[in-house]
Write an enzyme that holds these catalytic residues in place. Structure first.
Site, PDB file in Angstrom:
ATOM      1  N   ASP A  82       0.844  -1.206   0.000  1.00 20.13           N
ATOM      2  CA  ASP A  82       0.000   0.000   0.000  1.00 20.13           C
ATOM      3  C   ASP A  82       0.879   1.256   0.000  1.00 20.13           C
ATOM      4  OD1 ASP A  82      -2.158   1.684  -0.037  1.00 20.13           O
ATOM      5  OD2 ASP A  82      -2.846   1.240   1.986  1.00 20.13           O
TER       6      ASP A  82
ATOM      7  N   GLY B 238      -2.045   7.514   4.503  1.00 25.28           N
ATOM      8  CA  GLY B 238      -1.105   6.690   3.737  1.00 25.28           C
ATOM      9  C   GLY B 238       0.352   6.927   4.070  1.00 25.28           C
TER      10      GLY B 238
HETATM   11 ZN   LIG Z   1      -6.881   1.178   0.331  1.00 26.38          ZN
END
Ligand SMILES: [Zn+2]
Length: 426
Positions: free
Chosen positions: A305, A324
């Protein structure tokens, strides 16, 4: 073109390795052995007695181009992947424009052809503009090279839309890949709903925000027969329902990120955006369940990710920062250091979860050192420790809480189709 990688070690079983040289010819692995005559090769690389693995496969990265090139570009993101030992990455479609038509998808592939240093497979979205309403034309997108379908970044909010998308994907023999997040259960949350969120005075994200949508999707997957792949599983309840679904014969696969395997919400030292990701770092029982899920096969693979952002936007409170963290350049190293060095996982398992399985579940010709396979491979220094330093990052993002951590397994060289795409110190 004949290339020799000499003086390496390959993993045979568990943590055992054996000396090996790799003979590469016309981009493919021609032979693996010892004592090949050096003079016969056009180029020779010295693996310095270190570990050679199949090139890693990452089924979940964000390359941000087109649309967000201040965060990352296809060139920088694939160089970062190469530096991490990845030779195939699957890129998420939350771009601008979202590649929801064949024409827009072709524009992304044109940049990939021009700039990528590793193999990039581009996802197409499930719905137009990621909005949970109008389905995309899957067939047209597949003809243009769509790898699979996902709205990663957001969940598909309506069951009917998901059902129809799954039916179509099943017909087209493509995977439906899901970031699961029921927005009606979000309540403005920015980190895991637990004691730490209370301590920091931040709104929490419930575990059911993720797990209840997985439960819904598993039943829809059963009804449609689609290959359903769950992105970045983070909660113990998610692991449990996926385990039950596999037992029931539902075609489901799942991934987990290195950060969810290593960190928990209690590790978050302060209200700072570098610790903010979606799904959030969960509790200790969740992390235990994720590790158990990997070990018993409920979770099939590890995916990063990789989610680069601008430094300024990430250097804010959880309330303002985007979700993120970057992961391509540290994933193998962190997993190796924290789980192989400590005896919790074997080297064989890690290679399986980061190369063999992600390729196998999506039917990719990658993740293997077999004779005749594309010469995609990486060499890691597992003898010496180094410190994660943002100055070394090839990604445009430096948003990760792992800066300053000591790791082993720095990538020395990465090859794609026999071509050197990363060489430490060069
Ligand atoms: Zn995601």
């Amino acid at each position: 073109m004949k290339t020799l990688i000499k003086n390496g070690q390959i993993n045979t079983k568990r943590n055992e390795t054996t000396p090996a040289e790799i003979w590469i010819e016309e981009g493919k692995i021609k032979a693996i052995g010892t004592g090949f005559p050096e003079a016969e090769f056009d180029e020779v690389f010295d693996a310095q007695g270190q570990l050679i693995t199949p090139g890693l496969v990452d089924v979940h990265v964000h390359l941000r181009e087109p649309g967000f090139t201040y965060k990352e570009t296809i060139e920088a993101g694939t160089k970062a992947a190469a530096r991490g030992g990845f030779t195939t990455v699957c890129a998420m479609p939350n771009l601008d424009p979202v590649p929801d038509t064949a024409e827009k998808l072709k524009q992304v592939y044109d940049i990939i052809k021009r700039d990528a240093v590793v193999k990039v497979l581009q996802y197409a979205p499930i719905t137009e503009n990621l909005r949970s309403e109008e389905l995309v034309d899957q067939k047209a997108l597949i003809n243009e090279g769509a790898f699979a379908f996902t709205n990663d970044g957001v969940g598909v909010q309506t069951a009917g839309t998901m059902y129809l998308a799954m039916k179509e994907a099943a017909k087209n023999n493509k995977a439906l890949v899901a970031h699961t997040e029921d927005e009606s259960l979000l309540f403005g949350g920015v980190m895991h709903a637990g004691e730490k969120a209370e301590e920091l005075g931040l709104p929490g994200i419930l575990s059911v925000t993720e797990s209840s949508q997985i439960a819904r999707d598993l039943l829809l997957a059963e009804a449609t027969g689609v290959h359903y792949h769950v992105c970045h599983v983070s909660t113990k309840e998610s692991v449990r329902v996926i385990r039950d679904a596999k037992k029931a014969g539902i075609h489901v696969t799942a991934e987990v990120s290195p950060h969810h395997l290593i960190l928990i919400d209690e590790d978050i030292p302060e209200d700072f955006g570098f610790w903010k990701m979606n799904p959030p770092l969960r509790g200790i029982a969740d992390r235990e369940a994720l590790i158990e899920g990997l070990l018993d096969g409920t979770i099939d693979c590890i995916a990063t990710d990789h989610a680069p952002h601008g430094l300024e936007e990430k250097s804010q409170s959880f309330l303002q920062s985007p979700f993120g963290i970057v992961g391509s350049e540290t994933a193998f190293q962190l997993v190796y250091t924290h789980f192989v060095e400590t005896g919790k996982f074997t080297l064989e398992q890690v290679i399986d979860w980061m190369a063999v399985k992600p390729a196998a579940i999506f039917g990719l010709k990658a993740g293997t050192l077999m004779i005749g396979a594309p010469a995609d491979l990486a060499v890691y220094d597992i003898a010496h420790a180094t410190v994660i330093d943002k100055k070394d990052f090839l990604s445009k993002g430096e948003n990760t809480p792992f800066v300053g951590w000591e790791i082993k397994g720095e990538t020395l060289m990465t090859f794609v189709n026999g071509k050197l795409v990363w060489h430490k110190g060069e």
